[in-house]
Design a protein around this motif. Sequence first.
Motif, PDB file in Angstrom:
ATOM      1  N   ALA A  67     -10.515  -2.959   4.541  1.00  0.00           N
ATOM      2  CA  ALA A  67      -9.404  -3.816   4.099  1.00  0.00           C
ATOM      3  C   ALA A  67      -8.638  -4.348   5.309  1.00  0.00           C
ATOM      4  N   VAL A  84      -6.657  -7.844  -2.946  1.00  0.00           N
ATOM      5  CA  VAL A  84      -7.576  -8.544  -3.853  1.00  0.00           C
ATOM      6  C   VAL A  84      -6.792  -9.474  -4.794  1.00  0.00           C
ATOM      7  N   TRP A 100     -12.984   2.167   3.244  1.00  0.00           N
ATOM      8  CA  TRP A 100     -12.316   1.047   2.575  1.00  0.00           C
ATOM      9  C   TRP A 100     -10.968   0.719   3.210  1.00  0.00           C
ATOM     10  N   ILE A 128     -10.544  -7.910   5.269  1.00  0.00           N
ATOM     11  CA  ILE A 128      -9.930  -8.608   4.127  1.00  0.00           C
ATOM     12  C   ILE A 128      -8.535  -9.120   4.481  1.00  0.00           C
ATOM     13  N   LEU A 151     -17.507  -5.551  -2.702  1.00  0.00           N
ATOM     14  CA  LEU A 151     -16.636  -4.874  -3.671  1.00  0.00           C
ATOM     15  C   LEU A 151     -17.345  -4.767  -5.026  1.00  0.00           C
ATOM     16  N   LEU A 200      -6.848  -1.661  -1.418  1.00  0.00           N
ATOM     17  CA  LEU A 200      -7.389  -2.997  -1.693  1.00  0.00           C
ATOM     18  C   LEU A 200      -6.687  -3.781  -2.788  1.00  0.00           C
ATOM     19  N   GLU A 224       0.829  -1.218   0.000  1.00  0.00           N
ATOM     20  CA  GLU A 224       0.000   0.000   0.000  1.00  0.00           C
ATOM     21  C   GLU A 224       0.866   1.272   0.000  1.00  0.00           C
TER      22      GLU A 224
END
Length: 255
Positions: free
Chosen positions: A100, A197, A96, A104, A171, A193, A15
């Motif tokens: 995440a 993903v 988000w 996630i 999503l 993300l 990120e």
Amino acid sequence: MLELYHWEPNVDSGEPLICLKEKGLAFQSRYVDLLQLQQREADFLRLNPSGQVPVLVHGGRVITEAGLVMLYLEDTFPQRPLMPQSLAEQYEVHFWIKYAEERIVPYVTLLGWHGITRPALARAAIGAARETLGRLPQERRMLWEKALDGACPDDEISLAREALGAAAHRLERSLERARWLAGGSYSLADIALVLAVRALRVVMPGLLTAERAPRTVDWLRRLEERPAVRETLALARVPAPERVFAPGPEPARWG
Ligand SMILES: N[C@@H](CCC(=O)N[C@@H](CS)C(=O)NCC(=O)O)C(=O)O
């Protein structure tokens, strides 16, 4: 000077890497090999006692937590903005980033660690990881002890799969409403993300197919075409960074 301590360009480390590249910021890359346990070396633990990457160092200030590192970079270097103008879209970015982190990344890393990385570890590597556990704070030590044990209870695996199925659905619904996650423009939300993903596609193949998730597949393709994402992925030292996992954040238990 900016220094980023990171591992492979995957879930958390990727990120801030993408963010730095998008903003065209020069930085010193400090690669920390998590599978060689470099995060347990004294110098690194002085920076982040929990032994986790990513860590940004800016003018002597230490900034941890992938999402917060990105927000810090955005506020400090507003050129080439990655935060939308409207408050509603800014809310989406924050949503988000948190989603995440909580819904996630913990589950992707749990499935990836137990399904791919842990079974491939040599006995010596497991022994070395056990020997250095005492350097970690209790919470992190307990997570690693469980991770090294190998077997993961079936109910934790099924919880992870269920959470990731729900995340994939969310999503896709969001991308039916807008081209990017926070609305009309590419933002920190997409950066938060994209690599998670990519890893999700590995740990749950069949979830994000063109038939089941056409908007998500198209969004991922557009992201993977961005120079900043390509340059970030080119920093990988392993052939497929989306297939290597370290114990990540623990799934939330309360609330
Ligand atoms: N909440 C942290 C989580 C960071 C994290 O879990 N990093 C993992 C890699 S994805 C790590 O450094 N694991 C190595 C370890 O615990 O030894 C963040 O968002 O930065």
